[in-house]
Every structure is written in C-alpha cells, then in structure tokens.
Design an enzyme around this catalytic site. Structure first.
Site, short mmCIF file in Angstrom:
data_model
loop_
_atom_site.label_atom_id
_atom_site.label_comp_id
_atom_site.label_asym_id
_atom_site.label_seq_id
_atom_site.Cartn_x
_atom_site.Cartn_y
_atom_site.Cartn_z
N PRO A 88 0.83 -1.21 0.00
CA PRO A 88 0.00 0.00 0.00
C PRO A 88 0.86 1.26 0.00
CG PRO A 88 -0.63 -1.48 1.80
CD PRO A 88 0.62 -2.01 1.22
N GLU A 115 0.78 -7.82 7.99
CA GLU A 115 0.98 -6.36 7.94
C GLU A 115 2.14 -6.00 7.02
OE1 GLU A 115 -2.14 -6.22 9.82
OE2 GLU A 115 -1.20 -4.24 9.70
N ARG A 157 -0.48 -8.12 -21.26
CA ARG A 157 -1.24 -7.80 -22.47
C ARG A 157 -0.48 -6.83 -23.36
NH1 ARG A 157 -4.24 -3.20 -22.46
NH2 ARG A 157 -5.89 -4.01 -23.83
N ASP A 172 -5.25 1.78 -26.03
CA ASP A 172 -5.83 1.77 -24.69
C ASP A 172 -5.93 3.18 -24.12
OD1 ASP A 172 -6.09 -0.91 -24.52
OD2 ASP A 172 -4.30 -1.25 -23.34
N1 LIG Z 1 -2.35 -1.11 -3.47
C1 LIG Z 1 -2.32 -2.03 -2.42
C2 LIG Z 1 -1.33 -3.01 -2.16
C3 LIG Z 1 -1.73 -3.65 -1.04
C4 LIG Z 1 -1.02 -4.71 -0.30
C5 LIG Z 1 0.08 -5.35 -0.89
C6 LIG Z 1 0.79 -6.29 -0.18
C7 LIG Z 1 0.43 -6.59 1.14
C8 LIG Z 1 0.96 -7.42 2.14
C9 LIG Z 1 0.16 -7.30 3.27
N2 LIG Z 1 -0.83 -6.42 2.98
C10 LIG Z 1 -1.86 -6.03 3.93
C11 LIG Z 1 -1.43 -4.81 4.70
C12 LIG Z 1 -2.25 -4.37 5.71
C13 LIG Z 1 -1.88 -3.24 6.43
C14 LIG Z 1 -0.73 -2.59 6.14
C15 LIG Z 1 0.06 -3.07 5.12
N3 LIG Z 1 -0.29 -4.20 4.39
C16 LIG Z 1 -0.69 -5.96 1.71
C17 LIG Z 1 -1.42 -5.01 1.00
N4 LIG Z 1 -2.89 -3.09 -0.62
N5 LIG Z 1 -3.24 -2.12 -1.49
#
Ligand SMILES: Nc1cc(-c2ccc3ccn(Cc4ccccn4)c3c2)[nH]n1
Length: 246
Positions: A88, A115, A157, A172
């Site tokens: 995230p 997490e 793609r 696109d």
């Molecule tokens: N654009 C995105 C990418 C993700 C993502 C990617 C990898 C992981 C590995 C664990 N978590 C959950 C989590 C929860 C709380 C804080 C951090 N991560 C992920 C979430 N969420 N939204």
C-alpha cells in the site's frame, strides 16, 4: 518474459492459467513460475510470520524465509531480475509503469501478507537487484496476490503476440498516442438495433475521419465527467508543448 511469483497462496494464481495469459504461457511468450514461500521455512509449523518489533496490531512476515526464497529464485543467473513488491505504501502503478515493466526480461513478485514483510528483506534484495515497491491504488488489500495479478495482467497484455492484435493495446486509455490519457468512450457491436437503442449512426457511416472525431469527442466527454483532473493534466501538457514550439 520470465515471471516468478513467491507467495504463501500459490493456488491464488490459478486464473493465470486461463485466457490470454494461459495462451501466452502455452505459446512460450510468458514463462510464469509459482513458488510457495513455506518451502523455505525450517520449522515443523512452516512459520512465516511473527509479532512486530515495537508492538502494534497484527503480524509481520519473517525475513529468513524471504531471504532464502529470493536467493534461490534469483541466484545463479547472469543478470538479476527486477523485484516487484506490491505494497500500500509503494509508488503508483500506472500504464506507463506497466509499459516499462513489459520491457524487462525477468520479473520476480514478492507477495506479502499480514501487515507486510520485514523491511530488511527489501534492503537486502536491493543490494543485488532493482526493487520496485508498487501500489495499485489507495486502498488496503489483505495481501499482495491480487495486486500481483493486476500487474501481471496489465504487463502481459502489452507483450507482442499476447493480444494477437497489437493495435488494441496501443489505443488503450492512458496509452501514449492520439487519445493519450483520455478514458475509453463507448463501444458497440451487432445488432445495430437492440431494445429500442440504436448504435450511433456515425459508426455505421464508413467515414473513418468522422468516426475518429466522434470517438475523441466521446472520450473527452467521458473524461470530463469521470476524471476531470486528467483533462487538466492534458491541457497543461499541450500548453507546455505549444509554448515550447513558439
Ligand atoms: N495497493 C495495495 C497493495 C496492497 C497490499 C500489498 C501487499 C500486502 C501485504 C500485506 N498487505 C496487507 C497490509 C495491511 C496493512 C498494512 C500493510 N499491508 C498488503 C497489501 N494493498 N493495497
């Protein structure tokens, strides 16, 4: 292109056996290899997570299994792969980033859960290969698998031979070119008359110039309605080009 995916849920990627990507794998255009992170655990419970240092909710993925998995998957090759780590807190994944990734010979995806992954894993990997921490949007998923599927589908793609019609990838939304950064307008197919709705007559006219103008107009209308900020960017870019050419 070779793609390695390291995850505790390999079954999550069954959809990559289907459709365009499945066909591209069968044709040898894509070589996708799945790896279960638990193969690199040493304890009888195959533990991949532990409590976070400093306290806080949830669990963090332990560094040791990731370090050994990345050593095995990426080791022994002449040139290292690019490591893509969905998170995230990553930089935004965009069509432009997808285009750049599609030019790489080898990508490795590290799918986190809980997490996230101990930060030392990215730091350690960064000593041996380029690492892209990427976010697919401003929302929090439960893990990296969905994000990896999105990135793999978007990148795949764009590879020659995957769509079978390179033209449709070029046109696109968000792709460079005449409709750069505009949203797709409406599309239609047979029948011309359906439930009291007609296909716009210009599309049946055979006048390709008029069709292109109509499509650009519809793309501008949809962009103005759904993503007005993209029009501001487009206007600023065009203004800059004009001022540079003056
Ligand atoms: N654009 C995105 C990418 C993700 C993502 C990617 C990898 C992981 C590995 C664990 N978590 C959950 C989590 C929860 C709380 C804080 C951090 N991560 C992920 C979430 N969420 N939204």
């Amino acid at each position: 292109m070779r793609i390695d995916i390291i995850t505790i849920f390999p079954d999550y990627f069954a959809p990559l056996e289907l459709s365009l990507i499945g066909k591209a794998r069968a044709a040898g255009i894509l070589d996708i290899r799945l790896h279960d992170l638990r193969s690199w655990t040493r304890d009888r419970h195959n533990t991949v997570d532990d409590t976070p240092y400093g306290g806080g909710p949830g669990m963090v993925m332990k560094p040791e299994p990731w370090g050994e998995a990345l050593d095995t998957v990426t080791g022994g090759a002449d040139a290292p792969p690019r490591l893509v780590l969905p998170t995230p807190s990553g930089t935004p994944f965009t069509q432009e980033r997808a285009k750049r990734l599609s030019e790489e010979p080898w990508l490795v995806f590290a799918c986190g859960r809980y997490e996230g992954i101990d930060a030392r894993v990215v730091a350690d990997a960064g000593r041996r290969m380029p690492v892209d921490e990427m976010s697919i949007g401003d929302y929090v998923l439960a893990g990296g698998e969905s994000a990896t599927t999105v990135i793999v589908e978007t990148v795949s793609r764009l590879l020659p031979g995957v769509l079978g019609n390179a033209e449709s990838a070029v046109q696109d939304s968000f792709a460079a070119g005449a409709m750069e950064n505009l949203l797709e307008g409406p599309v239609y197919t047979k029948p011309a008359h359906w439930r009291d709705q007609e296909v716009p007559p210009v599309l049946l006219s055979g006048d390709h110039g008029a069709v292109d103008r109509w499509r650009r107009h519809e793309a501008l209308r949809k962009t103005a309605r759904n993503r007005p900020e993209l029009l501001r960017e487009l206007a600023a870019r065009r203004l800059g080009e004009l001022e540079r050419s003056d």
